[in-house]
Design a protein around this motif. Sequence first.
Motif, PDB file in Angstrom:
ATOM      1  N   ALA A 136       5.071   6.193  -1.293  1.00  0.00           N
ATOM      2  CA  ALA A 136       5.592   6.182   0.043  1.00  0.00           C
ATOM      3  C   ALA A 136       6.662   5.227   0.088  1.00  0.00           C
ATOM      4  CB  ALA A 136       4.583   5.864   1.174  1.00  0.00           C
ATOM      5  N   ASP A 137       7.776   5.728   0.963  1.00  0.00           N
ATOM      6  CA  ASP A 137       8.916   4.556   1.096  1.00  0.00           C
ATOM      7  C   ASP A 137       9.186   4.534   2.623  1.00  0.00           C
ATOM      8  OD1 ASP A 137      10.036   6.930   1.655  1.00  0.00           O
ATOM      9  OD2 ASP A 137      12.001   6.705   0.270  1.00  0.00           O
ATOM     10  N   THR A 138       8.418   4.622   3.309  1.00  0.00           N
ATOM     11  CA  THR A 138       8.186   4.281   4.923  1.00  0.00           C
ATOM     12  C   THR A 138       6.697   4.263   5.094  1.00  0.00           C
ATOM     13  OG1 THR A 138       8.961   4.874   6.881  1.00  0.00           O
ATOM     14  CG2 THR A 138       8.453   6.626   5.491  1.00  0.00           C
ATOM     15  N   PHE A 139       6.188   3.712   6.415  1.00  0.00           N
ATOM     16  CA  PHE A 139       5.063   4.159   6.850  1.00  0.00           C
ATOM     17  C   PHE A 139       5.190   3.778   8.362  1.00  0.00           C
ATOM     18  CE2 PHE A 139       5.592  -0.330   5.422  1.00  0.00           C
ATOM     19  CZ  PHE A 139       4.960  -0.992   6.678  1.00  0.00           C
ATOM     20  N   GLN A 140       4.063   4.141   8.869  1.00  0.00           N
ATOM     21  CA  GLN A 140       3.827   3.818  10.436  1.00  0.00           C
ATOM     22  C   GLN A 140       2.577   3.019  10.603  1.00  0.00           C
ATOM     23  OE1 GLN A 140       4.314   6.815  13.819  1.00  0.00           O
ATOM     24  NE2 GLN A 140       2.013   7.296  13.586  1.00  0.00           N
ATOM     25  N   PHE A 141       2.545   2.160  11.742  1.00  0.00           N
ATOM     26  CA  PHE A 141       1.379   1.501  12.079  1.00  0.00           C
ATOM     27  C   PHE A 141       1.223   1.152  13.310  1.00  0.00           C
ATOM     28  CE2 PHE A 141       5.133  -1.452  12.006  1.00  0.00           C
ATOM     29  CZ  PHE A 141       4.802  -2.458  12.764  1.00  0.00           C
ATOM     30  N   LEU A 186      10.813  -4.414   2.104  1.00  0.00           N
ATOM     31  CA  LEU A 186      11.713  -3.133   2.294  1.00  0.00           C
ATOM     32  C   LEU A 186      13.069  -3.231   1.861  1.00  0.00           C
ATOM     33  CD1 LEU A 186      10.471  -3.272   6.167  1.00  0.00           C
ATOM     34  CD2 LEU A 186       9.570  -1.979   4.382  1.00  0.00           C
ATOM     35  N   SER A 187      13.632  -4.276   1.930  1.00  0.00           N
ATOM     36  CA  SER A 187      15.046  -4.167   1.446  1.00  0.00           C
ATOM     37  C   SER A 187      14.984  -3.958   0.024  1.00  0.00           C
ATOM     38  CB  SER A 187      15.771  -5.634   1.894  1.00  0.00           C
ATOM     39  OG  SER A 187      17.006  -5.563   1.170  1.00  0.00           O
ATOM     40  N   GLU A 188      14.129  -4.803  -0.656  1.00  0.00           N
ATOM     41  CA  GLU A 188      14.363  -4.796  -2.114  1.00  0.00           C
ATOM     42  C   GLU A 188      13.635  -3.294  -2.898  1.00  0.00           C
ATOM     43  OE1 GLU A 188      11.577  -7.612  -3.578  1.00  0.00           O
ATOM     44  OE2 GLU A 188      13.201  -9.419  -3.459  1.00  0.00           O
ATOM     45  N   LYS A 189      12.941  -2.477  -1.968  1.00  0.00           N
ATOM     46  CA  LYS A 189      12.384  -1.281  -2.521  1.00  0.00           C
ATOM     47  C   LYS A 189      13.008  -0.141  -1.737  1.00  0.00           C
ATOM     48  CE  LYS A 189       9.561  -3.182  -5.517  1.00  0.00           C
ATOM     49  NZ  LYS A 189       9.980  -2.983  -7.111  1.00  0.00           N
ATOM     50  N   HIS A 190      14.276  -0.411  -1.142  1.00  0.00           N
ATOM     51  CA  HIS A 190      14.798   0.567  -0.350  1.00  0.00           C
ATOM     52  C   HIS A 190      14.170   1.587   0.476  1.00  0.00           C
ATOM     53  CE1 HIS A 190      17.928  -0.904  -2.957  1.00  0.00           C
ATOM     54  NE2 HIS A 190      17.347  -0.533  -3.944  1.00  0.00           N
ATOM     55  N   PHE A 191      13.404   0.857   1.216  1.00  0.00           N
ATOM     56  CA  PHE A 191      12.469   1.771   2.240  1.00  0.00           C
ATOM     57  C   PHE A 191      13.544   2.303   3.300  1.00  0.00           C
ATOM     58  CE2 PHE A 191       8.859   0.094   0.568  1.00  0.00           C
ATOM     59  CZ  PHE A 191       7.775   0.496   0.974  1.00  0.00           C
ATOM     60  N   THR A 248       0.814  -1.163  -0.057  1.00  0.00           N
ATOM     61  CA  THR A 248       0.048   0.044   0.057  1.00  0.00           C
ATOM     62  C   THR A 248       0.801   1.152  -0.023  1.00  0.00           C
ATOM     63  OG1 THR A 248      -1.768  -0.931   1.153  1.00  0.00           O
ATOM     64  CG2 THR A 248      -1.921   1.332   1.158  1.00  0.00           C
ATOM     65  N   ALA A 249       1.927   1.268   0.789  1.00  0.00           N
ATOM     66  CA  ALA A 249       2.843   2.581   0.768  1.00  0.00           C
ATOM     67  C   ALA A 249       3.338   2.624  -0.502  1.00  0.00           C
ATOM     68  CB  ALA A 249       4.038   2.200   1.799  1.00  0.00           C
ATOM     69  N   LEU A 250       4.056   1.670  -1.065  1.00  0.00           N
ATOM     70  CA  LEU A 250       4.319   1.740  -2.642  1.00  0.00           C
ATOM     71  C   LEU A 250       3.396   2.383  -3.579  1.00  0.00           C
ATOM     72  CD1 LEU A 250       6.464  -1.536  -2.780  1.00  0.00           C
ATOM     73  CD2 LEU A 250       7.447   0.746  -2.848  1.00  0.00           C
ATOM     74  N   SER A 251       2.226   2.008  -3.365  1.00  0.00           N
ATOM     75  CA  SER A 251       1.094   2.274  -4.187  1.00  0.00           C
ATOM     76  C   SER A 251       0.744   4.080  -4.147  1.00  0.00           C
ATOM     77  CB  SER A 251      -0.186   1.473  -4.118  1.00  0.00           C
ATOM     78  OG  SER A 251      -0.872   2.049  -2.722  1.00  0.00           O
ATOM     79  N   ILE A 252       1.072   4.580  -3.002  1.00  0.00           N
ATOM     80  CA  ILE A 252       0.921   6.058  -2.947  1.00  0.00           C
ATOM     81  C   ILE A 252       2.217   6.885  -3.038  1.00  0.00           C
ATOM     82  CG2 ILE A 252      -1.361   5.490  -1.790  1.00  0.00           C
ATOM     83  CD1 ILE A 252       0.112   6.066   0.736  1.00  0.00           C
TER      84      ILE A 252
END
Length: 276
Positions: free
Chosen positions: A26-31, A56-61, A20-24
């Motif tokens: 974002a490259d981090t998120f909180q929960f 997270l690793s593959e997309k460099h979050f 979901t983060a990638l879809s908007i």
Amino acid sequence: MLHIGCHLSSSKGFKAMGETALSIGADTFQFFTRNPRGSQAKPIDPQDAEALCKLLSEKHFAPIIAHAPYTLNPASADPKTREFARQTLADDLQRMEYVPGNLYNLHPGSHVGQGAEKGIGLIVETLNEILTPNLHTTVLLETMAGKGSEIGRTFDELKQILDGVKLNHLLGVCMDTCHIHDAGYSLVHLDDTLAEFDKQIGLPLLKAVHLNDSLNPQGAHKDRHACIGQGTIGLDTLAGVINHPALKHLPFCLETPNDLAGYEREIKLLRGLYKE
């Protein structure tokens, strides 16, 4: 690169949050680790947690942020309330070991009439009980607006907590822009505010920023978040926050009153204002 995201629901699992983060954009998120107003926590699915770590690793979050429930108060005068906070925090930190190397954010607590000094002592006591040398999570104390008897309304109060914790290398600070504005600190004169933070706490301990506008004037001690550019802090000032040399490398998390589409618009807006 601007590392920015927003608060997401964890109801569909760990990997779903990353997707979901990638879809908007974002490259981090909180929960929330569990119900923010209660004590229930879903069982961890190890395969789901592993899938998130891979994503997270593959997309460099940037580091992601887990948020403790609002109901926890390790500064309470009630021993049962403090014990509930201790047990929940300890359990959360064990759960965070499934996604190691990330952040866990905590509202320090409220002294409920005992006085800040007593409340700070109780918070220190709890943190000394739950922190262990083998943890792979950094626990963040959040800057607070100073509503009621909240602890953490000043950098000095946070410093007192940090100084009292034995394993304080496991601690850091999350700066909330709405909260410090409402607490009386200036974001317009950000250099001065960060100089005070550095003097009291040390800028290396600032690990994340909650990026929020405020519905209230500076110093109101109210804590009511507004969408980016729609509050008393303003878009220009918040653009200065994300571009400040001491902050621009940190993960920024939006906690604005938004739906997912609104978060996507704010992320796009802020990325357009970021100067590489």
